[in-house]
Scaffold this motif. Structure first.
Motif, PDB file in Angstrom:
ATOM      1  N   ARG A  75       3.592  26.890  -6.746  1.00 52.57           N
ATOM      2  CA  ARG A  75       3.106  28.134  -7.331  1.00 52.57           C
ATOM      3  C   ARG A  75       1.638  28.389  -7.040  1.00 52.57           C
TER       4      ARG A  75
ATOM      5  N   TYR B  95       8.941  32.324  -8.483  1.00 58.54           N
ATOM      6  CA  TYR B  95       9.799  32.421  -7.308  1.00 58.54           C
ATOM      7  C   TYR B  95      11.222  32.017  -7.694  1.00 58.54           C
ATOM      8  N   GLU B  96      12.173  32.438  -6.865  1.00 57.23           N
ATOM      9  CA  GLU B  96      13.584  32.102  -7.079  1.00 57.23           C
ATOM     10  C   GLU B  96      13.947  30.926  -6.178  1.00 57.23           C
TER      11      GLU B  96
ATOM     12  N   GLN C 248       8.966  27.781   0.191  1.00 53.89           N
ATOM     13  CA  GLN C 248       7.790  27.150  -0.396  1.00 53.89           C
ATOM     14  C   GLN C 248       8.088  25.677  -0.640  1.00 53.89           C
TER      15      GLN C 248
ATOM     16  N   PRO D 154      15.128  30.530  -1.552  1.00 54.84           N
ATOM     17  CA  PRO D 154      15.775  31.396  -2.555  1.00 54.84           C
ATOM     18  C   PRO D 154      17.283  31.561  -2.360  1.00 54.84           C
TER      19      PRO D 154
END
Length: 325
Positions: free
Chosen positions: A93, A143-144, A74, A168
């Protein structure tokens, strides 16, 4: 040197060299593909979107292309004005309320990677967010993120925006990817600046069109007669409810000289001549086609006092005992 004459070490070195060249070509091909997609997206958006939506949609499509180029999970993209304030943004997000958006922007630009990139005006490569002070983990992050890449977007030396890409897993981004994104950022700057200029120009055009329409309605419904002349006395604008009494149509008047069309009204022409010299004029009485009028002629000047236009307002009078023709 032929392959047969190479030693095993030389052969391995040659293979390694060709592999590096192949990887470089693949990376450049991928980057050119993304560049082409960014340009195609912008051309498509410019022809189908209107107003500030062009900028918003361009940000979204540009971010998507960058995520694809780097295989990020992302990303976010902030557009800045000349003072460094965020004018538009795409957050990682997704949709947020205005309050949430402002809170997130404030935090990441104050203590996060985007703020570091903005302050230092250079790319920020974070291979592991757990070991890098520049990464700010926000509360309730959906999210990570273990690796990140922040890229400044410059246009003519001015910081136009900041893009942040995330993944991530640690170590997803490296110097090669960062360098490729810096090259891509040059194209992104061109596209975003073009989108801004295009949008601003369209807004100005829309405002001028609206103003012209309102001005046109004002002239058509003016209770008397209204003229706007250039600094040579030629008609630029004319109209008013009493205009038909002058015996000349709008089409016949525009572009013609007031001195040719209304030579039979010397009092009026004297007032216009004085206005062309920059002098304000008191009310003047005159007669045209058997009707009496009172008029005012005023110069419109630039900052240096040069006459650009003449505004004439004429009102029909029921009677005028003393009229000099």
């Amino acid at each position: 040197m032929s392959i047969d004459s190479q030693s095993p070490d030389e052969l391995l070195q040659s293979i390694h060299h060709h592999r590096q060249e192949l990887e470089t070509l693949r990376a450049e091909t991928a980057m050119l593909t993304v560049h082409n997609q960014i340009l195609k997206n912008f051309v498509s958006l410019a022809s189908t979107s209107a107003g500030w939506l062009i900028v918003k949609a361009t940000l979204q499509k540009t971010l998507e292309a960058a995520i694809k180029q780097t295989q990020a999970a992302q990303g976010s993209l902030f557009l800045l004005d000349s003072q460094g304030h965020v004018t538009e943004s795409i957050l990682a997000r997704g949709a947020t309320t205005r309050v949430q958006r402002e809170e997130i922007l404030g935090q990441v630009l104050d203590k996060g990677l985007a703020g570091w990139v903005k302050e230092n005006r250079q790319t920020g490569l974070v291979t592991d967010t757990l070991k890098d002070f520049r990464w700010l983990k926000l509360p309730d992050e959906p999210y990570e993120v273990r690796s990140a890449l922040g890229i400044p977007i410059f246009w003519g030396g001015v910081l136009l925006g900041v893009m942040t890409l995330m993944h991530p897993l640690p170590g997803q981004f490296n110097e090669g990817i960062a360098h490729g994104m810096e090259k891509t950022a040059e194209l992104i700057a061109l596209v975003l600046n073009t989108a801004k200029v295009y949008t601003e120009r369209k807004q100005v055009e829309d405002e001028l069109r609206t103003r012209d329409e309102l001005f046109g309605q004002l002239i058509l419904n003016f209770p008397g007669i209204l003229w706007v002349l250039d600094n040579q006395g030629n008609f630029l604008v004319c109209g008013g409810l009493a205009f038909p009494n002058l015996g000349v149509s709008l089409e016949e008047s525009l572009g013609r000289s007031v001195f040719d069309l209304y030579a039979i009204a010397p009092n009026l022409l004297t007032a216009i001549n004085e206005a062309l010299t920059g002098q304000g004029v008191e009310a003047v009485n005159f007669k045209l086609h058997g009707l009496n009028y009172q008029g005012w002629c005023s110069p419109i000047c630039d900052g240096q006092g040069r006459v650009l236009r003449i505004l004439c307002i004429l009102h029909p009078l029921p009677s005028l005992p003393k009229t000099v023709v």
